[in-house]
Design an enzyme around this catalytic site. Structure first.
Site, PDB file in Angstrom:
ATOM      1  N   GLU A 131      -1.912  -0.229   8.151  1.00 24.49           N
ATOM      2  CA  GLU A 131      -1.344  -1.356   7.402  1.00 24.49           C
ATOM      3  C   GLU A 131      -0.091  -0.947   6.621  1.00 24.49           C
ATOM      4  OE1 GLU A 131      -4.073  -3.144   4.651  1.00 24.49           O
ATOM      5  OE2 GLU A 131      -2.577  -4.553   3.877  1.00 24.49           O
ATOM      6  N   GLU A 147      -0.960 -12.234   4.024  1.00 21.75           N
ATOM      7  CA  GLU A 147      -1.645 -11.417   5.028  1.00 21.75           C
ATOM      8  C   GLU A 147      -1.042 -11.826   6.369  1.00 21.75           C
ATOM      9  OE1 GLU A 147      -3.941  -9.120   4.413  1.00 21.75           O
ATOM     10  OE2 GLU A 147      -4.941  -9.637   2.529  1.00 21.75           O
ATOM     11  N   HIS A 150       0.835  -1.211   0.000  1.00 22.50           N
ATOM     12  CA  HIS A 150       0.000   0.000   0.000  1.00 22.50           C
ATOM     13  C   HIS A 150       0.863   1.251   0.000  1.00 22.50           C
ATOM     14  CE1 HIS A 150      -3.806  -2.098   0.614  1.00 22.50           C
ATOM     15  NE2 HIS A 150      -3.110  -2.947   1.348  1.00 22.50           N
ATOM     16  N   HIS A 203       0.872  -7.761   3.172  1.00 19.59           N
ATOM     17  CA  HIS A 203      -0.341  -7.071   3.635  1.00 19.59           C
ATOM     18  C   HIS A 203      -0.654  -7.474   5.070  1.00 19.59           C
ATOM     19  CE1 HIS A 203      -1.898  -5.571  -0.303  1.00 19.59           C
ATOM     20  NE2 HIS A 203      -1.005  -6.449  -0.726  1.00 19.59           N
TER      21      HIS A 203
HETATM   22 ZN   LIG Z   1      -3.624  -4.762   2.107  1.00 21.10          ZN
END
Ligand SMILES: [Zn+2]
Length: 187
Positions: A27, A153, A11, A88
């Site tokens: 995040e 994740e 991101h 992530h």
């Molecule tokens: Zn993400």
């Protein structure tokens, strides 16, 4: 020849394509630092050559969500990466949701094996719940990368216990990904 691993920190710090927030964490800040630690670990091993999507914490990639993703994928493809890892943190409206999981284009092949080793290494080191590896062929960074790609994740930013781990030990997450990579290549 060194194995080229592209590390996408998922991101942007602000603007388009920012990440989830929870428990006082963003995040994009977590993924930036975990990616940076992973870069340092891989770069200290002559078997590997690494490249980051965000080489410093202020870099903003793309001008909207889709160009942000495209910029990362094009950079990896142009560089000739052998493997692509997108980092992530997960998020849920249910604060009880927790654990580590990864997504790959399909449930067979190198990316799936690498993803499973990474998820297993994170859950072993960090004590997060192992949610497994899932095929997500619709995800742009998995579909458009020209090399085996894993989207991991790390844990749920929306879950208190997971968020504490993300906040207090980003190096632990990076080291676990590194261990998964070493196991995959047997080096
Ligand atoms: Zn993400």
């Amino acid at each position: 020849m060194a194995i080229k691993i592209y590390i996408d920190q998922g991101h942007n710090p602000s603007g388009p394509n920012t990440g989830a927030e929870g428990n006082g964490l963003k995040e994009q800040d977590v993924t930036y630092i975990v990616g940076r630690y992973l870069y340092d670990l891989l770069s200290s091993n002559p078997n590997f050559e690494a490249k980051l999507s965000r080489q410093n914490s202020s870099v903003i990639l793309g001008t909207n969500n889709s160009t942000s993703l495209r910029t990362r994928v094009n950079d990896a493809n142009r560089w000739g990466a052998d493997y692509f890892i997108s980092i992530h943190t997960n998020g849920s409206v249910n604060p009880a949701g927790n654990g580590t999981e990864a997504y790959v284009y399909q449930s067979t092949g190198e990316a799936f094996t690498l993803a499973k080793l990474i998820v297993d290494a994170i859950t072993y080191r960090m004590g997060t719940q192992n949610r497994g590896v899932f095929a997500r062929p619709g995800l742009y960074v998995l579909r458009k990368t020209a090399m085996p790609a894993v989207l991991v994740e790390l844990a749920f930013i929306s879950n208190y216990d997971d968020a504490i781990k993300l906040r207090d030990d980003p190096y632990g997450f990076a080291f676990a990904i590194y261990q998964g990579i070493l196991q995959f290549f047997g080096v």
